[in-house]
Design a protein around this motif. Structure first.
Motif, mmCIF file in Angstrom:
data_model
loop_
_atom_site.group_PDB
_atom_site.id
_atom_site.type_symbol
_atom_site.label_atom_id
_atom_site.label_comp_id
_atom_site.label_asym_id
_atom_site.label_seq_id
_atom_site.Cartn_x
_atom_site.Cartn_y
_atom_site.Cartn_z
ATOM 1 N N GLU A 22 0.808 -1.211 0.000
ATOM 2 C CA GLU A 22 0.000 0.000 0.000
ATOM 3 C C GLU A 22 0.847 1.270 0.000
ATOM 4 O OE1 GLU A 22 -2.270 -0.392 3.514
ATOM 5 O OE2 GLU A 22 -3.107 -2.350 2.992
ATOM 6 N N ALA A 23 2.151 1.164 -0.057
ATOM 7 C CA ALA A 23 3.024 2.311 0.177
ATOM 8 C C ALA A 23 3.425 3.016 -1.113
ATOM 9 C CB ALA A 23 4.276 1.847 0.920
ATOM 10 N N ARG A 24 3.720 4.322 -0.988
ATOM 11 C CA ARG A 24 4.326 5.101 -2.066
ATOM 12 C C ARG A 24 5.795 4.731 -2.151
ATOM 13 N NH1 ARG A 24 5.044 9.744 -0.479
ATOM 14 N NH2 ARG A 24 4.374 9.522 1.684
ATOM 15 N N SER A 25 6.325 4.499 -3.354
ATOM 16 C CA SER A 25 7.677 3.965 -3.486
ATOM 17 C C SER A 25 8.653 5.018 -3.993
ATOM 18 C CB SER A 25 7.691 2.752 -4.418
ATOM 19 O OG SER A 25 7.315 3.130 -5.729
ATOM 20 N N ASP A 26 9.930 4.791 -3.686
ATOM 21 C CA ASP A 26 11.030 5.624 -4.157
ATOM 22 C C ASP A 26 12.247 4.734 -4.342
ATOM 23 O OD1 ASP A 26 12.626 7.770 -4.837
ATOM 24 O OD2 ASP A 26 12.962 8.427 -2.771
ATOM 25 N N SER A 27 13.077 5.039 -5.338
ATOM 26 C CA SER A 27 14.328 4.312 -5.553
ATOM 27 C C SER A 27 15.481 5.181 -5.086
ATOM 28 C CB SER A 27 14.506 3.976 -7.040
ATOM 29 O OG SER A 27 13.492 3.097 -7.473
ATOM 30 N N GLN A 28 16.381 4.593 -4.274
ATOM 31 C CA GLN A 28 17.459 5.363 -3.680
ATOM 32 C C GLN A 28 18.776 4.595 -3.737
ATOM 33 O OE1 GLN A 28 16.602 7.001 0.181
ATOM 34 N NE2 GLN A 28 14.500 7.568 -0.347
ATOM 35 N N ILE A 29 19.865 5.340 -3.544
ATOM 36 C CA ILE A 29 21.202 4.765 -3.380
ATOM 37 C C ILE A 29 21.817 5.365 -2.123
ATOM 38 C CG2 ILE A 29 23.525 4.542 -4.345
ATOM 39 C CD1 ILE A 29 22.316 4.789 -7.119
ATOM 40 N N ARG A 178 9.327 4.432 11.315
ATOM 41 C CA ARG A 178 9.811 3.717 10.133
ATOM 42 C C ARG A 178 10.562 2.449 10.538
ATOM 43 N NH1 ARG A 178 14.190 8.231 8.358
ATOM 44 N NH2 ARG A 178 12.574 9.515 9.291
ATOM 45 N N VAL A 179 10.757 1.575 9.551
ATOM 46 C CA VAL A 179 11.541 0.350 9.742
ATOM 47 C C VAL A 179 12.466 0.195 8.549
ATOM 48 C CG1 VAL A 179 11.486 -2.159 9.970
ATOM 49 C CG2 VAL A 179 9.723 -0.793 11.062
ATOM 50 N N ARG A 180 13.740 -0.086 8.841
ATOM 51 C CA ARG A 180 14.725 -0.366 7.794
ATOM 52 C C ARG A 180 15.127 -1.839 7.859
ATOM 53 N NH1 ARG A 180 18.809 4.775 8.831
ATOM 54 N NH2 ARG A 180 17.404 6.407 8.015
ATOM 55 N N ASN A 181 14.920 -2.550 6.768
ATOM 56 C CA ASN A 181 15.325 -3.950 6.667
ATOM 57 C C ASN A 181 16.376 -4.090 5.572
ATOM 58 O OD1 ASN A 181 13.405 -4.896 8.601
ATOM 59 N ND2 ASN A 181 11.805 -4.668 7.050
ATOM 60 N N LEU A 182 17.500 -4.720 5.904
ATOM 61 C CA LEU A 182 18.629 -4.829 4.981
ATOM 62 C C LEU A 182 19.048 -6.289 4.829
ATOM 63 C CD1 LEU A 182 21.034 -3.619 3.328
ATOM 64 C CD2 LEU A 182 22.260 -3.404 5.508
ATOM 65 N N VAL A 183 19.243 -6.697 3.574
ATOM 66 C CA VAL A 183 19.863 -7.982 3.258
ATOM 67 C C VAL A 183 21.143 -7.670 2.499
ATOM 68 C CG1 VAL A 183 19.623 -10.185 2.061
ATOM 69 C CG2 VAL A 183 17.624 -9.113 3.105
ATOM 70 N N SER A 184 22.276 -8.184 2.978
ATOM 71 C CA SER A 184 23.546 -7.813 2.363
ATOM 72 C C SER A 184 24.537 -8.971 2.392
ATOM 73 C CB SER A 184 24.166 -6.606 3.084
ATOM 74 O OG SER A 184 24.530 -6.961 4.410
ATOM 75 N N ILE A 185 25.572 -8.805 1.595
ATOM 76 C CA ILE A 185 26.728 -9.702 1.615
ATOM 77 C C ILE A 185 27.947 -8.868 1.960
ATOM 78 C CG2 ILE A 185 28.238 -11.180 0.224
ATOM 79 C CD1 ILE A 185 25.797 -12.002 -1.373
ATOM 80 N N SER A 186 28.744 -9.334 2.905
ATOM 81 C CA SER A 186 29.934 -8.600 3.322
ATOM 82 C C SER A 186 31.149 -9.509 3.280
ATOM 83 C CB SER A 186 29.752 -8.033 4.737
ATOM 84 O OG SER A 186 29.523 -9.082 5.662
ATOM 85 N N GLY A 187 32.310 -8.876 3.134
ATOM 86 C CA GLY A 187 33.550 -9.641 3.107
ATOM 87 C C GLY A 187 34.749 -8.714 3.079
ATOM 88 N N PRO A 188 35.928 -9.233 3.415
ATOM 89 C CA PRO A 188 37.134 -8.399 3.460
ATOM 90 C C PRO A 188 37.690 -8.110 2.067
ATOM 91 C CG PRO A 188 37.664 -10.661 4.033
ATOM 92 C CD PRO A 188 36.173 -10.613 3.878
ATOM 93 N N GLY A 198 24.201 -4.575 -0.669
ATOM 94 C CA GLY A 198 22.931 -5.233 -0.447
ATOM 95 C C GLY A 198 21.735 -4.398 -0.838
ATOM 96 N N TYR A 199 20.565 -4.902 -0.474
ATOM 97 C CA TYR A 199 19.287 -4.238 -0.732
ATOM 98 C C TYR A 199 18.629 -3.891 0.600
ATOM 99 C CZ TYR A 199 14.282 -3.748 -1.384
ATOM 100 O OH TYR A 199 12.994 -3.284 -1.321
ATOM 101 N N MET A 200 18.153 -2.661 0.706
ATOM 102 C CA MET A 200 17.428 -2.213 1.890
ATOM 103 C C MET A 200 16.039 -1.735 1.500
ATOM 104 S SD MET A 200 18.272 0.930 4.551
ATOM 105 C CE MET A 200 19.729 0.156 5.286
ATOM 106 N N ASN A 201 15.063 -2.047 2.341
ATOM 107 C CA ASN A 201 13.746 -1.431 2.229
ATOM 108 C C ASN A 201 13.519 -0.584 3.473
ATOM 109 O OD1 ASN A 201 10.582 -1.693 3.077
ATOM 110 N ND2 ASN A 201 10.867 -1.402 0.884
ATOM 111 N N ASP A 214 10.848 2.947 0.508
ATOM 112 C CA ASP A 214 12.048 3.274 -0.262
ATOM 113 C C ASP A 214 12.812 1.993 -0.572
ATOM 114 O OD1 ASP A 214 11.395 5.969 0.150
ATOM 115 O OD2 ASP A 214 12.488 6.014 2.037
ATOM 116 N N ASN A 215 13.083 1.777 -1.854
ATOM 117 C CA ASN A 215 13.895 0.650 -2.296
ATOM 118 C C ASN A 215 15.317 1.149 -2.523
ATOM 119 O OD1 ASN A 215 11.714 -1.382 -2.534
ATOM 120 N ND2 ASN A 215 10.947 0.050 -4.066
ATOM 121 N N ILE A 216 16.264 0.614 -1.736
ATOM 122 C CA ILE A 216 17.582 1.236 -1.622
ATOM 123 C C ILE A 216 18.690 0.255 -1.998
ATOM 124 C CG2 ILE A 216 19.195 2.323 -0.009
ATOM 125 C CD1 ILE A 216 16.561 2.923 1.696
#
Length: 225
Positions: A22-29, A178-188, A198-201, A214-216
């Motif tokens: 139901e939300a208004r969306s935005d694309s971000q970096i 608000r709530v920020r949810n992030l899925v990411s891959i990290s490494g040295p 990763g991707y954050m909403n 916001d799709n980040i």
């Protein structure tokens, strides 16, 4: 308190997911660069710079420059306090200066779930905006689960919930914000530098109107000295 903060953050994550349609969306970096300077086994200084770009806001809309002094009180518990310098923009043009005081407690290795580890953080902020009256108080519980794979790389799942503890002329909504949810891959990248992608909403709860979503694309670099 830790258990309650963890449950609140996880509940916010599921609530955001259930209302996203139901939300208004935005694309971000968002880009983050941080450096940690270890003075002793107990004391550490951290510096962080965050830049945020938005389609709906026509480019750069926020910069966060943060300085924090950290003190490890136990093996897996760290207290920290510092200052956030937060200029904001519209279409790349400066609009308002926000300044924050920040205090937090971080809990590493709260629990081991399978091969991964759960960590948590509880952050409190006081917000001021230049030429605008009032102090905005905000609480930010955060949980993160990291699952290692392929050596030192890891896949990460995190959720951060924002609660406004009061309302002001610029922090108009009290309660869940608000709530920020992030899925990411990290490494040295080297012995001192780590990368994360990763991707954050970011789901914003708006009373009396449509929520925001916001799709980040998230990019981060961190260095330890």
């Amino acid at each position: 308190m830790l258990c309650r903060a963890t449950c609140i953050s996880l509940a916010g994550m599921f609530l955001a997911a259930s209302t996203g349609a139901e939300a208004r969306s935005d694309s971000q970096i968002w880009g983050t660069a941080s450096a940690n300077f270890k003075f002793s086994d107990s004391w550490r200084l951290s510096e962080e710079l965050v830049t945020r770009f938005s389609d709906n806001r026509n480019g750069l809309y926020e910069i966060e420059a943060t300085t924090m002094l950290n003190y490890k009180v136990a093996k897996d518990v760290t207290l920290a306090a510092g200052y956030v310098h937060n200029p904001q923009y519209a279409s790349g043009d400066f609009t308002v200066m926000e300044r924050r005081a920040r205090e937090q407690v971080t809990f590493d290795n709260v629990a081991k779930l399978g091969r991964g580890k759960l960590s948590a953080r509880l952050r409190l902020e006081q917000r001021w905006r230049e030429h605008i009256d009032g102090t905005g108080w905000r609480l930010r519980p955060y949980v993160k689960y990291s699952l290692p794979f392929a050596g030192k790389a890891a896949v990460n799942f995190s959720s951060e919930t924002f609660f406004n503890l009061n309302s002001t002329s610029f922090q108009r909504q009290k309660g869940l914000d608000r709530v920020r949810n992030l899925v990411s891959i990290s490494g040295p990248l080297s012995t001192k530098v780590n990368a994360e992608v990763g991707y954050m909403n970011q789901h914003g709860f708006v009373r009396g109107g449509p929520d925001s979503s916001d799709n980040i694309a998230y990019l981060g670099l961190s260095a330890n000295f």
